[in-house]
Each structure stands twice: as C-alpha cells, then as structure tokens.
Design an enzyme around this catalytic site. Sequence first.
Site, PDB file in Angstrom:
ATOM      1  N   ARG A 172     -36.171   7.478  50.853  1.00 42.70           N
ATOM      2  CA  ARG A 172     -35.694   8.753  50.047  1.00 42.70           C
ATOM      3  C   ARG A 172     -35.308   9.891  50.854  1.00 42.70           C
ATOM      4  NH1 ARG A 172     -35.827   4.831  48.011  1.00 42.70           N
ATOM      5  NH2 ARG A 172     -36.666   3.740  46.025  1.00 42.70           N
ATOM      6  N   SER A 249     -38.221  10.496  39.262  1.00 46.12           N
ATOM      7  CA  SER A 249     -39.548  10.291  39.851  1.00 46.12           C
ATOM      8  C   SER A 249     -39.450  11.794  40.451  1.00 46.12           C
ATOM      9  CB  SER A 249     -39.481   9.111  40.864  1.00 46.12           C
ATOM     10  OG  SER A 249     -39.567   7.925  40.056  1.00 46.12           O
ATOM     11  N   GLU A 355     -39.803  14.821  45.244  1.00 42.97           N
ATOM     12  CA  GLU A 355     -38.518  14.025  45.700  1.00 42.97           C
ATOM     13  C   GLU A 355     -37.069  14.856  45.213  1.00 42.97           C
ATOM     14  OE1 GLU A 355     -36.002   9.945  44.543  1.00 42.97           O
ATOM     15  OE2 GLU A 355     -38.135  10.083  44.375  1.00 42.97           O
TER      16      GLU A 355
END
Length: 363
Positions: A172, A249, A355
């Site tokens: 990520r 998320s 994130e």
Amino acid sequence: MTTRSSGEAVGVAVPLAEHTTLHLGGPAARLVEATTAEDLVEALRRADTGGDDVLVLGGGSNLVVGDEGFAGTVVRVATTGRRADRVADGTVQLTVEAGEDWDAVVAAAVADGLSGVECLSGIPGRVGAVPVQNVGAYGVEVAELLDSVDVYDRLDGCVRTVPAADLGLAYRTSRLKGSATSVVLRARFALADSGSSVPIRYPELARALGVELGDRVPLAAAREAVLALRAGKGMVLDPADHDTWSAGSFFTNPLVPDEAVPEVLARIAERLGGEAPVPRYPGGPGRTKFSAAWLIERAGFRRGHQGPGGRVALSSKHTLALTNRGTGSTADLLALASEVRDGVRAAFGVVLEPEPVLVNCAL
C-alpha cells in the site's frame, strides 16, 4: 469565476466535501480541472510559478481533508484516454490516462478478455492514484501488473517515464506516496490476453467462487464475485448508503517485526483467553502481517461502533471502514480513528497506520 473549463480556476471557496467519498473536507481557495495531460502540467506550472500550495485531486476516495479545507490551488485530474497495444504473444500493454475511473478501466479490460485486474474490481478512484497506493485486493497488487508510469516532476518541470521497478512499490505504498513533487500523468499495465482470471489466491474469493486456491475462472465470474464481496462490506460506492461514505479501509494491516510477534501473540492470548487461530501472513523479509480488522474487533470495537455524537461510525458491514453518517466532520472522523488506534495499541501493542492521505489534518 464559475466556468468549469479545463485548466481554469472555478468558484470561490469550493467545498472539497463535494469531491471526496467521505463527503468531508472544508473549502478550497481555488479549483482547477484538467482534462488533458498538457492542461494538467500547465496548471501545475502556473500554480508553482505563483508560489501557490497545490493539492492534486483524483476521485477523492483515499483522501481525508481537514475541516479548514485547503488554502491553495486544488488541481482536479479529469484526463481521459486508453490504448491497448499487443507487445508479445498473449501480452497486451494497456496505457491509461490518470483521470480515468479505475473500475471503468477494469470493467473494460474484463469485457475485452484481458486478464490481471479483475480481482481489483469495485475499487473507487482514478488511475493516477493506483500506482501511488500500490492498490491491492483479493490476492492481487498493482505492482504485479504495472509496467511504467509517466510522471511530471514539479522540481525540474520535466515529464519522464519511470519503470515500475523504480517506484519502490510495497504494501500500500510507493515512492510516489506523500510526494508533493511527482504527479502521475498516465500508467501502463501488462495484461494477459487469456480470457481467464489470474490464479485465485484469496481464500474468501475462492469460497465465493466455489473453486480451489490456484484455480482460474472466467473473467466475468471473478469480477462479479469480487463486486459482491465488496458490496457486502460497504466497499462499493452508493450515495444513498452511509456505510459507503468512507475512504475504504482506513487502516492498513500492520506489519510487525518477527522478533516482536511472540509478544503480540502473548497479549492476544492474555486478552482473549488463548483464542486461536490468530490470522497472520508473511509480510516480507523479517515481518509478519496481522489483520487490522481482526485486531480492531478483538480490541472491543464492533461494527457500527459510534464516534462523537453518532455523526461518524465504523461501518455496520466492515470494521476497517470509518464512515460519515451524513452530518459528520473531519474532526469527528479523526477522533473515532484515534479511539480505535489507541484501543488496539493498548490491547495488543500494535500501532495501526492510516491508509488514506491526510490533508491539513493529522491523526
């Protein structure tokens, strides 16, 4: 000025909540919409020449903007265009402009029989953000498919092609994430002209498809199964459903150094009375990946857990999604995020990292 022409500033104090999937964020002083790569470069050059702070905005799906907004120029990437070139037997290079909707690109690839991106169906946002985040889901990461990107460097004013191998793609993240100077103009993906999915690697997806891990399925079947799974978790955008008013998320799955894993497992056992098994996976050299959703739930935060005044809450479908229930603020959202992060740290000694990109706010 209110005209929405490419490359022109529009409006005064444009609400950024209108441009994020959280429906949160204060006003931008100026907003410029770029519909071609040339317009995008020119808008950035003008802002830089004027000494203005710049926020590059795509689909707003991985963005948390502070309630005070952004005092500089927001450049909204609305560039479009795709091209498919056969580069070898069975391999097609798909070149896509940064402003294209990602899921529309996936849908078109599936319809054309191009394999590789089908497990990344339903992810909101635009193509320019995909390599920045090294987007991944259901056993597939963009790093496996990305060939190169064209990037505008705001420091020297040059456009250059950067191979995927030079982007530092990891879980990520990439060298582009958090960079204020490198802006993706387009991306190239290497896809297989096979008509069948990549091998199914994710147990939940395999169960939904009724196949074994490693099996391949028709592309349309893989896409439909992924969309159904995401919808069941509130991860497919629906303006009428507040469970989808999120940034996806909110926390990444934590990567714990292997030497710290025994302590984490001991704290889990102490809190839960030896509940087993604890979901964990290889996280790269010297690290173990734990499930953030599992840790959040075992720390006492259930689906639907409310933040300040009930204006924000964990999704009723998935604990990793922090949602705006319609009247929330960014301050409310960050208060909820802090509560969850601090609760997991207190329970298990694991620090969750956000994130989304945080703009004019902090966790």
